[in-house]
Design a protein around this motif. Structure first.
Motif, PDB file in Angstrom:
ATOM      1  N   MET A 105       0.523  -1.323   0.236  1.00  0.00           N
ATOM      2  CA  MET A 105      -0.379   0.364  -0.099  1.00  0.00           C
ATOM      3  C   MET A 105       0.696   1.373   0.353  1.00  0.00           C
ATOM      4  O   MET A 105       0.963   2.604  -0.639  1.00  0.00           O
ATOM      5  N   GLN A 106       1.893   0.697   1.182  1.00  0.00           N
ATOM      6  CA  GLN A 106       3.340   3.023   1.333  1.00  0.00           C
ATOM      7  C   GLN A 106       3.569   2.788  -0.408  1.00  0.00           C
ATOM      8  O   GLN A 106       3.808   3.694  -0.603  1.00  0.00           O
ATOM      9  N   LYS A 132       2.186   1.744  -3.281  1.00  0.00           N
ATOM     10  CA  LYS A 132       1.468   2.577  -4.262  1.00  0.00           C
ATOM     11  C   LYS A 132       0.951   4.136  -3.852  1.00  0.00           C
ATOM     12  O   LYS A 132       0.572   4.930  -4.587  1.00  0.00           O
ATOM     13  N   ARG A 133       1.045   4.566  -2.747  1.00  0.00           N
ATOM     14  CA  ARG A 133       0.597   5.764  -2.318  1.00  0.00           C
ATOM     15  C   ARG A 133       1.877   6.703  -3.109  1.00  0.00           C
ATOM     16  O   ARG A 133       1.453   7.391  -2.993  1.00  0.00           O
ATOM     17  N   GLN A 134       3.094   5.934  -3.115  1.00  0.00           N
ATOM     18  CA  GLN A 134       4.653   6.263  -3.294  1.00  0.00           C
ATOM     19  C   GLN A 134       3.987   7.118  -4.829  1.00  0.00           C
ATOM     20  O   GLN A 134       4.825   7.894  -5.021  1.00  0.00           O
ATOM     21  N   LEU A 190       1.600   9.728  -6.001  1.00  0.00           N
ATOM     22  CA  LEU A 190       2.512  10.792  -4.861  1.00  0.00           C
ATOM     23  C   LEU A 190       3.653  11.462  -5.988  1.00  0.00           C
ATOM     24  O   LEU A 190       4.072  12.593  -6.676  1.00  0.00           O
TER      25      LEU A 190
END
Length: 75
Positions: free
Chosen positions: A1-2, A4-6, A9
């Protein structure tokens, strides 16, 4: 999840920086249309582009630095 978020961003930042470069170009064209010389507009554009390019390079270095430990730990 981290990750994908990065990734989202990073893509958002890249899009915003590209938009900033595009807007600098539009402002330079506007300056030329208002009667400034092309050389003056070009000098102004270069002065505006340099901080953006430095920021891009900084973000690229930070990304490579963050990716580096992941590659080492996988080996």
């Amino acid at each position: 999840m981290q990750s994908k978020r990065q990734n989202i961003l990073s893509k958002t930042i890249a899009l915003l920086l590209a938009m900033q470069l595009f807007l600098i170009g539009l402002q330079a064209k506007s300056q030329i249309d208002q009667g400034n010389s092309s050389i003056e507009a070009l000098i102004w554009m270069i002065q505006q582009y340099i901080p953006v390019l430095v920021k891009i390079r900084s973000l690229q270095d930070k990304k490579e630095e963050n990716d580096s430990p992941k590659l080492k730990s996988k080996k």
